[in-house]
Design a protein around this motif. Structure first.
Motif, PDB file in Angstrom:
ATOM      1  N   ALA A  12       0.835  -1.282  -0.018  1.00 48.82           N
ATOM      2  CA  ALA A  12       0.121   0.132   0.048  1.00 48.82           C
ATOM      3  C   ALA A  12       0.793   1.314   0.034  1.00 48.82           C
ATOM      4  O   ALA A  12       0.624   2.120  -0.815  1.00 48.82           O
ATOM      5  CB  ALA A  12      -0.932  -0.101   1.220  1.00 48.82           C
ATOM      6  N   VAL A  13       1.936   0.974   0.881  1.00 51.40           N
ATOM      7  CA  VAL A  13       2.906   2.569   0.716  1.00 51.40           C
ATOM      8  C   VAL A  13       3.470   2.495  -0.729  1.00 51.40           C
ATOM      9  O   VAL A  13       3.539   3.756  -0.970  1.00 51.40           O
ATOM     10  CB  VAL A  13       3.914   2.158   1.960  1.00 51.40           C
ATOM     11  N   ASN A  15       2.377   1.656  -3.524  1.00 49.43           N
ATOM     12  CA  ASN A  15       1.304   1.939  -4.299  1.00 49.43           C
ATOM     13  C   ASN A  15       1.085   3.698  -4.193  1.00 49.43           C
ATOM     14  O   ASN A  15       0.789   4.260  -5.137  1.00 49.43           O
ATOM     15  CB  ASN A  15       0.110   1.145  -4.455  1.00 49.43           C
ATOM     16  N   GLU A  16       0.730   3.956  -2.942  1.00 50.15           N
ATOM     17  CA  GLU A  16       0.653   5.296  -2.596  1.00 50.15           C
ATOM     18  C   GLU A  16       1.691   6.517  -3.188  1.00 50.15           C
ATOM     19  O   GLU A  16       1.275   7.207  -3.540  1.00 50.15           O
ATOM     20  CB  GLU A  16       0.446   5.414  -1.299  1.00 50.15           C
ATOM     21  N   MET A  17       2.958   5.863  -3.076  1.00 49.78           N
ATOM     22  CA  MET A  17       4.043   6.649  -3.423  1.00 49.78           C
ATOM     23  C   MET A  17       4.353   6.449  -4.921  1.00 49.78           C
ATOM     24  O   MET A  17       5.182   7.238  -5.484  1.00 49.78           O
ATOM     25  CB  MET A  17       5.223   6.091  -2.682  1.00 49.78           C
ATOM     26  N   LYS A  46       7.945   6.516   5.613  1.00 49.15           N
ATOM     27  CA  LYS A  46       6.580   5.838   5.605  1.00 49.15           C
ATOM     28  C   LYS A  46       6.574   4.657   6.226  1.00 49.15           C
ATOM     29  O   LYS A  46       5.597   4.265   6.977  1.00 49.15           O
ATOM     30  CB  LYS A  46       6.017   5.903   4.300  1.00 49.15           C
TER      31      LYS A  46
END
Length: 182
Positions: A12-13, A15-17, A46
């Motif tokens: 998730a991190v 993908n978010e970045m 993060k």
């Protein structure tokens, strides 16, 4: 990373970045391309916010593999070991158990055996809290040879017998994967 939820959190991190990656697995992220150090620092920041850190050595990956492997043993209702834990962990990491044990103790401040006992006791607390099994069933499911030995070890770790815990302290449980975090 010690569990599938940890892997999903790292994904998730990423993908978010907007960081492209090929694969995330226990203790490793395979990036699709090189990134500048500043971008890696952002990623590391993060991860720290989530309680993770980047393992900068293969030794730390081995320690995480030990924790993940032991936690996975509790996915089934009964703890069924067909080989000694030392053999299982050596096979999973391709590292001699004595070296693995030393690395784990130095990194975690406890032995692999102590960590495994903590996992067993936390699983017992879960089952006691949920009232899924009686104490003798829990002892058997966790691989103890006798209820007395299980009760003695439970009391040594928690300060209470399983019966006392069942009556008075059902809320002081931890998740299994939180035991490995420092």
């Amino acid at each position: 990373m010690v569990c599938p939820r940890c892997i999903m959190a790292v994904e998730a991190v990423l993908n978010e970045m907007g960081i492209s990656y090929r694969q995330v697995r226990l203790g490793a992220v395979e990036f699709a391309r090189e990134f500048p150090p500043s971008r890696i620092k952002q990623f590391e920041k993060k991860l720290l916010e989530l309680g993770f850190s980047i393992a900068k050595s293969r030794e730390l990956v081995w320690v995480e593999t030990v924790k993940y492997t032991l936690i996975q043993l509790f996915e089934n209702e009964s703890l069924e070991l067909h080989v000694p834990i030392s053999v299982l962990l050596s096979e999973k990491t391709n590292v001699d158990y004595s070296r693995l044990s030393q690395l784990f103790s130095n990194s975690q401040g406890k032995t692999i055996e102590q960590y495994f006992i903590e996992l067993k006791i936390e699983k017992a607390k879960e089952w006691l809290s949920l009232e899924l099994y009686n104490i003798s069933q829990i002892a058997w499911k966790l691989g103890y040879g006798s209820v007395q030995y299980f009760s003695a070890q439970f009391k040594k770790v928690t300060g209470q017998t399983p019966s006392e815990y069942k009556k008075f302290s059902k809320k002081d449980r931890k998740s299994l994967d939180s035991l490995g975090q420092q």
